[in-house]
Scaffold this motif. Sequence first.
Motif, PDB file in Angstrom:
ATOM      1  N   ALA A 151      -9.406   7.344 -15.050  1.00 39.36           N
ATOM      2  CA  ALA A 151      -8.597   6.275 -14.472  1.00 39.36           C
ATOM      3  C   ALA A 151      -8.723   4.994 -15.293  1.00 39.36           C
ATOM      4  CB  ALA A 151      -9.020   6.024 -13.026  1.00 39.36           C
ATOM      5  N   ALA A 152      -9.923   4.675 -15.729  1.00 36.91           N
ATOM      6  CA  ALA A 152     -10.120   3.479 -16.550  1.00 36.91           C
ATOM      7  C   ALA A 152      -9.397   3.624 -17.888  1.00 36.91           C
ATOM      8  CB  ALA A 152     -11.610   3.236 -16.772  1.00 36.91           C
TER       9      ALA A 152
ATOM     10  N   GLU B  48      -6.658   5.437 -18.533  1.00 39.50           N
ATOM     11  CA  GLU B  48      -5.213   5.266 -18.334  1.00 39.50           C
ATOM     12  C   GLU B  48      -4.855   3.824 -17.986  1.00 39.50           C
ATOM     13  OE1 GLU B  48      -2.842   9.205 -17.280  1.00 39.50           O
ATOM     14  OE2 GLU B  48      -3.825   8.289 -15.547  1.00 39.50           O
ATOM     15  N   THR B  49      -5.702   3.160 -17.216  1.00 36.94           N
ATOM     16  CA  THR B  49      -5.436   1.766 -16.867  1.00 36.94           C
ATOM     17  C   THR B  49      -5.460   0.891 -18.116  1.00 36.94           C
ATOM     18  OG1 THR B  49      -6.363   2.088 -14.659  1.00 36.94           O
ATOM     19  CG2 THR B  49      -6.227  -0.180 -15.465  1.00 36.94           C
TER      20      THR B  49
ATOM     21  N   TYR C  91      -2.191   1.700 -20.222  1.00 36.83           N
ATOM     22  CA  TYR C  91      -0.908   1.189 -19.737  1.00 36.83           C
ATOM     23  C   TYR C  91      -0.904  -0.301 -19.421  1.00 36.83           C
ATOM     24  CZ  TYR C  91       0.343   6.088 -19.435  1.00 36.83           C
ATOM     25  OH  TYR C  91       0.596   7.412 -19.737  1.00 36.83           O
ATOM     26  N   ALA C  92      -2.043  -0.848 -19.007  1.00 34.60           N
ATOM     27  CA  ALA C  92      -2.090  -2.274 -18.682  1.00 34.60           C
ATOM     28  C   ALA C  92      -2.625  -3.103 -19.844  1.00 34.60           C
ATOM     29  CB  ALA C  92      -2.949  -2.504 -17.440  1.00 34.60           C
TER      30      ALA C  92
ATOM     31  N   ASN D  41       3.228   1.528 -17.448  1.00 34.33           N
ATOM     32  CA  ASN D  41       3.357   2.529 -16.391  1.00 34.33           C
ATOM     33  C   ASN D  41       2.581   2.038 -15.174  1.00 34.33           C
ATOM     34  OD1 ASN D  41       3.766   4.816 -14.887  1.00 34.33           O
ATOM     35  ND2 ASN D  41       3.395   6.204 -16.594  1.00 34.33           N
ATOM     36  N   TRP D  42       3.158   1.050 -14.481  1.00 35.12           N
ATOM     37  CA  TRP D  42       2.474   0.440 -13.344  1.00 35.12           C
ATOM     38  C   TRP D  42       2.246   1.402 -12.193  1.00 35.12           C
ATOM     39  CZ3 TRP D  42      -0.287  -3.322 -14.692  1.00 35.12           C
ATOM     40  CH2 TRP D  42       0.133  -4.231 -15.639  1.00 35.12           C
TER      41      TRP D  42
ATOM     42  N   VAL E  73      -1.134   3.016 -12.774  1.00 36.94           N
ATOM     43  CA  VAL E  73      -2.193   2.023 -12.606  1.00 36.94           C
ATOM     44  C   VAL E  73      -2.400   1.736 -11.121  1.00 36.94           C
ATOM     45  CG1 VAL E  73      -2.860  -0.365 -13.096  1.00 36.94           C
ATOM     46  CG2 VAL E  73      -1.797   1.019 -14.882  1.00 36.94           C
TER      47      VAL E  73
ATOM     48  N   HIS F 163      -4.188   4.686  -9.358  1.00 36.55           N
ATOM     49  CA  HIS F 163      -5.625   4.665  -9.656  1.00 36.55           C
ATOM     50  C   HIS F 163      -6.337   3.581  -8.856  1.00 36.55           C
ATOM     51  CE1 HIS F 163      -5.394   7.775 -12.560  1.00 36.55           C
ATOM     52  NE2 HIS F 163      -4.832   7.058 -13.520  1.00 36.55           N
ATOM     53  N   ALA F 164      -5.721   2.418  -8.727  1.00 35.14           N
ATOM     54  CA  ALA F 164      -6.336   1.324  -7.971  1.00 35.14           C
ATOM     55  C   ALA F 164      -6.453   1.681  -6.489  1.00 35.14           C
ATOM     56  CB  ALA F 164      -5.522   0.046  -8.149  1.00 35.14           C
TER      57      ALA F 164
END
Length: 144
Positions: free
Chosen positions: A93-94, A96-97, A100-101, A110-111, A114, A117-118
């Motif tokens: 998750a970290a 991909e975050t 994309y962020a 890709n919000w 994100v 995952h949050a």
Amino acid sequence: MSQTASRRVVLEPSAVEVAFAWFQRLMAVYCLLFGAFYWVRLIGIYPGVLWRFDLMPVHWRIATATLAVFFPFAAAGLWMLASWGPVIWFICAATETVMYAGFPQLFGVNWPIVAVHAVVALIYLIFRVVLYLQKRRERQEMTD
């Protein structure tokens, strides 16, 4: 009734523990789907530049290969309710975050991923806090 008989340890899981186990299994399915998504990208089932490993830029190759391995590994750990399962999921998750962020110029924005995952991390954190408080209350009841 003796004092030892009144202090029996209950081995049945609480409703929160059962819900947490089901939540982890649901997370495992979600990780397996994400892993399959990255494997589809690696083997090039769909046409397109970012859907074939040999046509991807280097940054996408590294991210796709890493996540294609880590997501199924996280799924296995979460399904088995192993302590390392959520840790591997957090790494995925970290990653991909950050992709994309943190680097939208390389990976695009890709919000929804994100945000998912949050939300999953928040639900996991809530479960852990509730379980901690429940265990603490049980320990206090045993000492009283």
